[in-house]
Design an enzyme around this catalytic site. Structure first.
Site, PDB file in Angstrom:
ATOM      1  N   ASP A  23       0.799  -1.056   0.036  1.00 34.06           N
ATOM      2  CA  ASP A  23       0.156  -0.053  -0.087  1.00 34.06           C
ATOM      3  C   ASP A  23       0.836   1.151  -0.035  1.00 34.06           C
ATOM      4  O   ASP A  23       0.351   2.321  -0.052  1.00 34.06           O
ATOM      5  CB  ASP A  23      -1.094  -0.112   0.974  1.00 34.06           C
ATOM      6  CG  ASP A  23      -0.394   0.072   2.440  1.00 34.06           C
ATOM      7  OD1 ASP A  23       0.891  -0.117   2.598  1.00 34.06           O
ATOM      8  OD2 ASP A  23      -0.976   0.358   3.584  1.00 34.06           O
ATOM      9  N   GLU A  40       9.873  -4.008  10.290  1.00 30.02           N
ATOM     10  CA  GLU A  40      10.216  -2.955   9.434  1.00 30.02           C
ATOM     11  C   GLU A  40      11.012  -1.834  10.432  1.00 30.02           C
ATOM     12  O   GLU A  40      10.439  -1.622  11.671  1.00 30.02           O
ATOM     13  CB  GLU A  40       9.116  -2.169   8.886  1.00 30.02           C
ATOM     14  CG  GLU A  40       9.349  -0.792   8.117  1.00 30.02           C
ATOM     15  CD  GLU A  40       8.305  -0.445   7.355  1.00 30.02           C
ATOM     16  OE1 GLU A  40       7.304  -0.755   7.096  1.00 30.02           O
ATOM     17  OE2 GLU A  40       8.401   1.027   6.846  1.00 30.02           O
TER      18      GLU A  40
HETATM   19  O1  KIV Z   1       3.538  -0.929   1.656  1.00 29.69           O
HETATM   20  C1  KIV Z   1       4.727  -1.374   1.403  1.00 29.69           C
HETATM   21  O2  KIV Z   1       5.308  -1.307   0.462  1.00 29.69           O
HETATM   22  C2  KIV Z   1       5.036  -2.154   2.908  1.00 29.69           C
HETATM   23  C3  KIV Z   1       6.575  -2.066   3.167  1.00 29.69           C
HETATM   24  C4  KIV Z   1       6.955  -0.671   3.660  1.00 29.69           C
HETATM   25  C5  KIV Z   1       6.821  -3.083   3.777  1.00 29.69           C
HETATM   26  O3  KIV Z   1       4.309  -2.197   3.618  1.00 29.69           O
END
Ligand code: KIV
Length: 301
Positions: free
Chosen positions: A61, A197
């Site tokens: 997202d 993360e």
């Molecule tokens: O939305 C995304 O790309 C993520 C990453 C930050 C892990 O959740």
């Protein structure tokens, strides 16, 4: 020689490659081979990621920020996610595709979470879904309905406001233990992968070691079972900020900007288009037209 030294930069041709599955990914953890994860949000991005031989494509997202231009991921909807997943699905042949459940697509109830997780598989071609936070009941409900889940702990961008901004998580022993306990509960609930993360390398290493499922990191050091980087960070196409953990492998933004400036300059100065960009008219037809004074002036220009 360690098995890592046998690894080659050039992937096998795509038609010779076996599609990545949950089994492949579990085996990589057992063998100590890092999984490669990248985000992709569109058909061409996924085509390139798959051709490069990444193991997992995450339709994150984060597309809300990288592709839609919002300042956070909060505004992203299920329909946005499905639309992007479909582009990736059409491009992707061999990578494991994970769809990121957007804000408020799973928080309200397990029923809603199952319905939306199902859409990622049925309409978006995903192999699994990702959920932020220690959503034990939701994870269990989705797993019980037969869908593979990746959980996401540490810095969870959908809770940015509650966390007080994009801050590194798990910086103390207590904070690490809290994340580890959540991670163990998620593993017990049936989640198949964990993503950490923005955490110190040591905290992430403890969690990766304590869990039997693959634990991946995005800004969580090198002692985890694989790395994720957001495509737009990696190629220099995200302009708002650059996190400490990001390594930029090329500056596509700069290349595109220069190409666009060249294009604009050449159009304005008459350098583009030229003969090699023109379609030819049939010669006999041209002869006929040249006889007609009505058209002659334009054809002789
Ligand atoms: O939305 C995304 O790309 C993520 C990453 C930050 C892990 O959740």
């Amino acid at each position: 020689m360690s098995s890592k030294q046998n690894l080659k930069r050039e992937p096998k041709p795509i038609e010779e490659r076996i599609a990545t599955s949950i089994v492949t990914l579990r085996n990589k953890k057992k063998k100590g081979i890092s999984a490669v994860i990248v985000t992709a949000y569109t058909y061409p991005e996924a085509l390139l990621a798959d051709q490069a031989g990444v193991d997992i494509i995450l339709v994150g997202d984060s597309l809300g920020m990288t592709t839609q231009g919002y300042k956070s991921t909060i505004a992203v909807t299920m329909d946005d996610m499905i639309s992007h997943c479909r582009g990736v699905w059409r491009a992707n042949q061999k990578s494991f595709q994970i769809g990121d459940m957007p804000f408020m697509s799973y928080q309200e109830s397990s029923k809603l979470a199952i319905r939306n997780a199902g859409r990622f598989l049925k309409e978006g071609g995903c192999d699994a879904v990702k959920i932020e936070g220690a959503m034990i009941d939701r994870v269990k409900a989705i797993v019980d309905s037969g869908i593979i889940v990746m959980s996401h702990l540490g810095l969870t961008p959908q809770s940015r406001a509650a966390l007080g901004g994009y801050r590194v998580q798990g910086k103390s022993m207590d904070a690490t233990e809290k994340i580890l306990n959540d991670a163990l509960k998620l593993q017990d609930a049936g989640c198949s992968f964990l993503l950490l993360e923005a955490m110190p390398k040591e905290s992430a290493a403890i969690i990766a070691n304590e869990l039997s499922i693959p634990v991946y990191g995005v800004g969580a050091g090198d002692q985890v079972d694989g790395q994720l980087v957001i495509l737009h960070d990696l190629i220099g196409m995200f302009f708002d900020f650059k996190s400490k953990f990001v390594k930029r492998y090329c500056d596509a933004g700069e290349m595109i900007l220069e190409a666009l400036k060249d294009y604009a300059y050449e159009v304005r100065t008459g350098k583009f288009p030229t003969k090699e960009n023109f379609y030819e008219m049939n010669e006999d037809e041209l002869e006929v037209m040249l006889q007609d004074p009505k058209w002659k002036y334009i054809l002789e220009k």
